[in-house]
Design a protein around this motif. Structure first.
Motif, PDB file in Angstrom:
ATOM      1  N   GLY A   9       0.793  -1.219   0.000  1.00 51.58           N
ATOM      2  CA  GLY A   9       0.000   0.000   0.000  1.00 51.58           C
ATOM      3  C   GLY A   9       0.821   1.263   0.000  1.00 51.58           C
ATOM      4  O   GLY A   9       0.314   2.319   0.338  1.00 51.58           O
ATOM      5  N   GLY A  10       2.092   1.192  -0.350  1.00 48.89           N
ATOM      6  CA  GLY A  10       2.902   2.399  -0.449  1.00 48.89           C
ATOM      7  C   GLY A  10       3.411   2.854   0.904  1.00 48.89           C
ATOM      8  O   GLY A  10       3.597   2.068   1.812  1.00 48.89           O
ATOM      9  N   LYS A  17      -6.147   0.636  -1.977  1.00 47.98           N
ATOM     10  CA  LYS A  17      -6.213   0.901  -3.420  1.00 47.98           C
ATOM     11  C   LYS A  17      -7.292   0.062  -4.086  1.00 47.98           C
ATOM     12  O   LYS A  17      -7.708  -0.969  -3.557  1.00 47.98           O
ATOM     13  N   SER A  18      -7.711   0.512  -5.249  1.00 43.31           N
ATOM     14  CA  SER A  18      -8.724  -0.223  -6.002  1.00 43.31           C
ATOM     15  C   SER A  18      -8.119  -1.501  -6.574  1.00 43.31           C
ATOM     16  O   SER A  18      -6.990  -1.490  -7.061  1.00 43.31           O
ATOM     17  N   PRO A  19      -8.865  -2.596  -6.520  1.00 42.77           N
ATOM     18  CA  PRO A  19      -8.347  -3.848  -7.045  1.00 42.77           C
ATOM     19  C   PRO A  19      -8.459  -3.953  -8.566  1.00 42.77           C
ATOM     20  O   PRO A  19      -7.842  -4.813  -9.184  1.00 42.77           O
ATOM     21  N   HIS A  65     -10.209   9.775  -1.362  1.00 47.70           N
ATOM     22  CA  HIS A  65      -9.677  10.438  -2.543  1.00 47.70           C
ATOM     23  C   HIS A  65     -10.650  10.546  -3.710  1.00 47.70           C
ATOM     24  O   HIS A  65     -10.332  11.196  -4.707  1.00 47.70           O
ATOM     25  N   HIS A  66     -11.822   9.912  -3.588  1.00 38.55           N
ATOM     26  CA  HIS A  66     -12.776   9.937  -4.709  1.00 38.55           C
ATOM     27  C   HIS A  66     -14.194  10.066  -4.202  1.00 38.55           C
ATOM     28  O   HIS A  66     -14.494   9.719  -3.060  1.00 38.55           O
ATOM     29  N   ASP A  74      -7.123   0.879 -12.074  1.00 33.46           N
ATOM     30  CA  ASP A  74      -6.552  -0.195 -11.273  1.00 33.46           C
ATOM     31  C   ASP A  74      -5.449   0.374 -10.395  1.00 33.46           C
ATOM     32  O   ASP A  74      -4.669   1.222 -10.827  1.00 33.46           O
ATOM     33  N   ASP A  75      -5.379  -0.062  -9.138  1.00 32.24           N
ATOM     34  CA  ASP A  75      -4.314   0.327  -8.215  1.00 32.24           C
ATOM     35  C   ASP A  75      -4.336   1.817  -7.869  1.00 32.24           C
ATOM     36  O   ASP A  75      -3.320   2.402  -7.547  1.00 32.24           O
ATOM     37  N   THR A  76      -5.521   2.429  -7.926  1.00 30.69           N
ATOM     38  CA  THR A  76      -5.695   3.833  -7.551  1.00 30.69           C
ATOM     39  C   THR A  76      -6.008   3.914  -6.059  1.00 30.69           C
ATOM     40  O   THR A  76      -6.840   3.160  -5.556  1.00 30.69           O
TER      41      THR A  76
END
Length: 90
Positions: A9-10, A17-19, A65-66, A74-76
């Motif tokens: 996850g950074g 994150k989105s899958p 964030h959204h 993907d991965d956002t």
């Protein structure tokens, strides 16, 4: 090492994150809310199905964030959770 960092996850402990690519259909919590591991924070639609994106740890919702109807890749990064102790020591 970068792959391991990305998989975890950074740099933010509770970054979720989105899958897969999709559209945000629901956000169930607001920034500042206490959440528990397993709580459904975001619901997204992808491939004609709803996908529940759950909290990965107990803590406080630090950032979303959204918004509903946003299209994400993907991965956002969708949201971030911080442990309550982290907020108290800041």
């Amino acid at each position: 090492r970068e792959a391991a960092k990305k998989a975890s996850g950074g740099s933010v402990d509770g970054e979720v994150k989105s899958p897969m690519p999709g559209k945000i259909s629901r956000v169930n919590f607001q920034v500042g809310d206490s959440i528990s591991e397993g709580d459904v924070v975001v619901v997204m639609e992808a491939m004609k199905m709803e996908h529940s994106i759950k909290a990965t740890m107990d803590g406080v919702l630090h950032a979303v964030h959204h918004e509903v109807n946003d299209i994400v890749g993907d991965d956002t990064t969708l949201f971030e959770i911080v442990q309550e102790e982290t907020l108290q020591s800041a």
